[in-house]
Motif scaffolding. Structure first.
Motif, PDB file in Angstrom:
ATOM      1  N   UNK A   1       0.998  -0.892   0.075  1.00  0.00           N
ATOM      2  CA  UNK A   1      -0.529  -0.326  -0.006  1.00  0.00           C
ATOM      3  C   UNK A   1       1.121   1.137   0.009  1.00  0.00           C
ATOM      4  N   UNK A   2       0.296   1.969  -0.774  1.00  0.00           N
ATOM      5  CA  UNK A   2       1.184   3.245  -0.900  1.00  0.00           C
ATOM      6  C   UNK A   2       1.473   4.285   0.160  1.00  0.00           C
TER       7      UNK A   2
ATOM      8  N   UNK B   1       0.987   7.934  -5.819  1.00  0.00           N
ATOM      9  CA  UNK B   1       1.483   8.933  -4.289  1.00  0.00           C
ATOM     10  C   UNK B   1       0.947   9.753  -3.999  1.00  0.00           C
ATOM     11  N   UNK B   2      -0.131  10.517  -4.770  1.00  0.00           N
ATOM     12  CA  UNK B   2      -0.781  11.390  -4.611  1.00  0.00           C
ATOM     13  C   UNK B   2      -2.314  10.621  -3.681  1.00  0.00           C
ATOM     14  N   UNK B   3      -2.513   9.473  -4.160  1.00  0.00           N
ATOM     15  CA  UNK B   3      -3.924   8.611  -3.533  1.00  0.00           C
ATOM     16  C   UNK B   3      -2.791   8.522  -2.013  1.00  0.00           C
ATOM     17  N   UNK B   4      -1.806   7.854  -1.646  1.00  0.00           N
ATOM     18  CA  UNK B   4      -1.600   7.713  -0.274  1.00  0.00           C
ATOM     19  C   UNK B   4      -1.212   8.473   0.690  1.00  0.00           C
ATOM     20  N   UNK B   5      -0.694   9.584   0.199  1.00  0.00           N
ATOM     21  CA  UNK B   5      -0.668  11.098   0.710  1.00  0.00           C
ATOM     22  C   UNK B   5      -1.677  11.503   0.838  1.00  0.00           C
ATOM     23  N   UNK B   6      -2.853  11.531   0.228  1.00  0.00           N
ATOM     24  CA  UNK B   6      -4.117  11.626   0.691  1.00  0.00           C
ATOM     25  C   UNK B   6      -5.176  11.365   1.888  1.00  0.00           C
ATOM     26  N   UNK B   7      -4.441   9.517   1.936  1.00  0.00           N
ATOM     27  CA  UNK B   7      -5.101   8.711   2.874  1.00  0.00           C
ATOM     28  C   UNK B   7      -4.054   8.938   4.374  1.00  0.00           C
ATOM     29  N   UNK B   8      -2.670   9.861   4.057  1.00  0.00           N
ATOM     30  CA  UNK B   8      -2.488   9.945   5.389  1.00  0.00           C
ATOM     31  C   UNK B   8      -2.588  11.815   5.944  1.00  0.00           C
ATOM     32  N   UNK B   9      -3.804  11.856   5.353  1.00  0.00           N
ATOM     33  CA  UNK B   9      -4.700  13.390   5.922  1.00  0.00           C
ATOM     34  C   UNK B   9      -3.596  14.590   5.578  1.00  0.00           C
ATOM     35  N   UNK B  10      -2.916  14.504   4.490  1.00  0.00           N
ATOM     36  CA  UNK B  10      -2.238  15.705   3.657  1.00  0.00           C
ATOM     37  C   UNK B  10      -3.283  16.187   2.755  1.00  0.00           C
ATOM     38  N   UNK B  11      -3.353  17.404   3.477  1.00  0.00           N
ATOM     39  CA  UNK B  11      -4.458  18.276   3.134  1.00  0.00           C
ATOM     40  C   UNK B  11      -4.585  18.008   1.505  1.00  0.00           C
ATOM     41  N   UNK B  12      -5.596  18.539   1.094  1.00  0.00           N
ATOM     42  CA  UNK B  12      -6.078  18.296  -0.505  1.00  0.00           C
ATOM     43  C   UNK B  12      -5.285  18.517  -1.253  1.00  0.00           C
ATOM     44  N   UNK B  13      -5.620  20.775  -0.615  1.00  0.00           N
ATOM     45  CA  UNK B  13      -4.954  21.330  -1.276  1.00  0.00           C
ATOM     46  C   UNK B  13      -3.086  20.808  -1.818  1.00  0.00           C
ATOM     47  N   UNK B  14      -2.019  20.498  -1.014  1.00  0.00           N
ATOM     48  CA  UNK B  14      -0.567  20.211  -1.187  1.00  0.00           C
ATOM     49  C   UNK B  14      -0.822  18.681  -2.624  1.00  0.00           C
ATOM     50  N   UNK B  15      -2.026  17.786  -1.748  1.00  0.00           N
ATOM     51  CA  UNK B  15      -2.456  16.826  -3.377  1.00  0.00           C
ATOM     52  C   UNK B  15      -1.996  17.177  -4.497  1.00  0.00           C
TER      53      UNK B  15
ATOM     54  N   UNK C   1      -7.933   3.945  -6.637  1.00  0.00           N
ATOM     55  CA  UNK C   1      -7.156   2.894  -6.210  1.00  0.00           C
ATOM     56  C   UNK C   1      -7.791   2.486  -4.740  1.00  0.00           C
ATOM     57  N   UNK C   2      -8.476   1.188  -4.612  1.00  0.00           N
ATOM     58  CA  UNK C   2      -9.159   0.972  -3.496  1.00  0.00           C
ATOM     59  C   UNK C   2      -7.718   0.085  -3.314  1.00  0.00           C
ATOM     60  N   UNK C   3      -7.531  -0.300  -2.000  1.00  0.00           N
ATOM     61  CA  UNK C   3      -6.161  -0.953  -1.386  1.00  0.00           C
ATOM     62  C   UNK C   3      -6.809  -1.412  -0.217  1.00  0.00           C
ATOM     63  N   UNK C   4      -6.575  -3.089  -0.969  1.00  0.00           N
ATOM     64  CA  UNK C   4      -7.967  -3.775   0.686  1.00  0.00           C
ATOM     65  C   UNK C   4      -6.867  -3.875   1.578  1.00  0.00           C
ATOM     66  N   UNK C   5      -6.903  -3.925   3.094  1.00  0.00           N
ATOM     67  CA  UNK C   5      -5.703  -4.124   4.191  1.00  0.00           C
ATOM     68  C   UNK C   5      -5.205  -5.336   3.615  1.00  0.00           C
ATOM     69  N   UNK C   6      -4.391  -5.488   3.979  1.00  0.00           N
ATOM     70  CA  UNK C   6      -3.703  -6.885   4.090  1.00  0.00           C
ATOM     71  C   UNK C   6      -2.384  -6.998   4.693  1.00  0.00           C
ATOM     72  N   UNK C   7      -2.466  -8.101   5.508  1.00  0.00           N
ATOM     73  CA  UNK C   7      -1.488  -8.226   6.229  1.00  0.00           C
ATOM     74  C   UNK C   7      -0.005  -8.271   6.014  1.00  0.00           C
ATOM     75  N   UNK C   8       0.569  -8.545   4.827  1.00  0.00           N
ATOM     76  CA  UNK C   8       2.294  -8.013   4.642  1.00  0.00           C
ATOM     77  C   UNK C   8       2.130  -6.889   5.202  1.00  0.00           C
ATOM     78  N   UNK C   9       1.292  -6.665   4.326  1.00  0.00           N
ATOM     79  CA  UNK C   9       1.887  -4.757   4.970  1.00  0.00           C
ATOM     80  C   UNK C   9       2.069  -3.996   6.556  1.00  0.00           C
TER      81      UNK C   9
END
Lengths: 243, 251
Positions: free
Chosen positions: B17-18, B131-145, B221-229
């Motif tokens: 997962x990014x 990368x944009x997707x990952x940053x977005x899900x890390x709560x980086x502000x939308x404007x930055x993404x 992008x939909x990332x399934x929660x994965x144990x490996x992550x």
């Protein structure tokens, strides 16, 4: 809605660019009904693009009323739901394709409409397939050719399933093959559209009536006579008039 | 213009997962940057090399990517050993090379290469979109993404426009020299580029409005929660933490 109901109705619209005294649109009236396929041929700078942008609420007219699907639109808020029902194809496809990949871009509209990612992907794929460009799905948008960009931009607009299409010079800069494809696609659509074009053959192939614009007003079929005649005669090299 | 050469692999790292990869690279690079011991830095270097191997990247390509860094390091190697205070290893008339200078150079070299390797292995192996997707899900502000994604998308267009303007100038006999006329011309080109970029920005914004954009960032992008992550993240976290503790307690 009956078959002949009005989809877009502009009344008495005037608009001038900031800092300019002349009205690009001058008390203009326009009505697009359901099922209409209207072409628009007019010289550069006569306000065609401004007209389309006014319909979408991107230019705020100084006077007049805009009615879409029977609803009066006054401010930005009124325009938001309407924009997803009217698809506008921009003159420059690079303006319209801003996502990294083709699929992202085509799915952008559906996602904004509240589709789930999976539904958005399905809709996007279906639309790409309908236009016969499904192989472009994973391509990076800025590396596409001009013709591919135009088709993807059209797919992006169609993916929102609009009820009216506004096309701003869709054939500009395209080769014969892509033009043929566009004609085929437009003719197979069952929604009403309004096409700006400089190309007589194209406009004739995809529309039922052709309007023009002059002095910020719309001229209808019966007021204009756009036609083409090719001929050869021995005075061809000298300036001459046709009566 | 921007190549995403490493993003198309199919390795274990590529499947992570990014979001996880971004967090892991931040943890590792901070830990590596803050360590002060040459041997510990060596450990981080080993970890980063393992990551590169796991991502199945070709070492040749990776070294090519690091080229600009080598120039920077070369400069440091020329300046630091001669200017740093400490025990002298070698003296040639007035020039003294010091031990501490050389050690500092080694540390900078290893740490900077390590951090770049970490980012190459974890971040360069995803597309800018993910990368944009990952940053977005890390709560980086939308404007930055958006800023990131839009720059990625339009840098190529702006470059194209710059080239077109320059070409047009050259076709009319423009031959850049060191004189006022050339400077002026370049200033005009730059100015025109800004004007065009801002007009383009306006049109893009309009196009986005037309397609129902409402200041929210949606992603496909939909990332399934994965144990490996989580296992991977825990592994990276444990490795960095133990190296940090080791350094604090015993060195």
């Amino acid at each position: 809605m009956t078959d002949n109901s009005s989809v877009i109705r502009l009344e008495d619209i005037s608009y001038s660019y900031p800092g300019s005294n002349t009205n690009v649109l001058d008390h203009l009236n326009l009505e697009i009904n359901k099922g209409d396929r209207i072409g628009m041929m007019a010289p550069n700078g006569s306000g065609k693009t401004t007209l389309l942008h006014t319909i979408m609420g991107l230019c705020k007219p100084e006077s007049g009323t805009i009615e879409v699907f029977g609803k009066l639109l006054k401010n930005e808020k009124d325009f938001i739901p309407v924009r997803s029902k009217i698809g506008l194809l921009f003159q420059d496809s690079d303006d319209q394709l801003f996502c990294p990949t083709v699929l992202d871009d085509v799915a952008f509209g559906p996602l904004n409409l509240g589709f789930s990612p999976q539904d958005a992907i399905d809709t996007a794929r279906n639309t790409l397939e309908r236009l016969g460009i499904q192989i472009l799905e994973g391509h990076v948008t800025h590396r596409l050719s001009g013709g591919q960009k135009r088709l993807v931009a059209l797919a992006a607009v169609l993916a929102m399933e609009p009820e009216v299409l506004l096309l701003d010079e869709p054939t500009a800069g395209l080769d014969h093959k892509v033009k043929e494809k566009l004609i085929h696609i437009l003719n197979s659509l069952d929604i009403s559209y309004f096409v700006i074009s400089h190309e007589f053959d194209f406009a004739k192939a995809v529309t039922d009536k052709i309007y023009s614009m002059e002095d910020g007003k719309i001229l209808r079929d019966d007021e204009i006579h756009i036609h083409r005649h090719e001929h050869v005669h021995k005075h061809g090299r000298h300036p001459h008039n046709h009566k | 213009m921007i190549e995403e050469k490493f993003a198309s692999g199919r390795s274990f790292i590529h499947q992570l997962d990014p979001k996880i990869r971004i967090i892991a690279s931040i943890i590792l690079s901070f830990a590596a940057a803050l360590c002060d011991n040459l041997y510990i830095a060596g450990f981080y270097f080993i970890i980063s090399s393992i990551l590169i191997t796991m991502a199945k990247l070709k070492w040749m390509d990776v070294v090519n990517r690091l080229k600009p860094l080598f120039w920077f390091l070369l400069m440091i190697w020329i300046i630091l050993p001669l200017t740093f205070d400490g025990e002298t290893v070698y003296q040639y008339y007035g020039l003294r090379i010091t031990v501490s200078g050389v050690i500092l150079c080694c540390k900078i070299t290893i740490k900077s290469i390590t951090i770049l390797l970490i980012f190459t292995a974890l971040i360069a192996t995803m597309t800018v979109a993910s990368l944009g997707n990952g940053l977005h899900r890390l709560y980086v502000p939308d404007k930055m993404v958006f800023l990131l994604l839009m720059s990625y998308r339009y840098i190529a267009v702006i470059e194209e426009e710059y080239k077109r303007l320059l070409r047009a100038a050259k076709f009319r006999g423009f031959n850049p020299k060191t004189n006022l006329h050339s400077y002026k011309t370049f200033a005009y080109l730059a100015g025109m580029l800004f004007v065009r970029a801002s007009l383009r920005a306006q049109r893009v914004h309009q196009a986005m409005l037309c397609r129902g954009f409402n200041q929210k960032f949606h992603t496909l992008d939909v990332y399934q929660p994965n144990r490996l992550n989580s296992i991977f993240l825990m592994g990276i976290f444990a490795a960095s933490l133990s190296l940090v503790i080791f350094e604090i307690m015993w060195i």
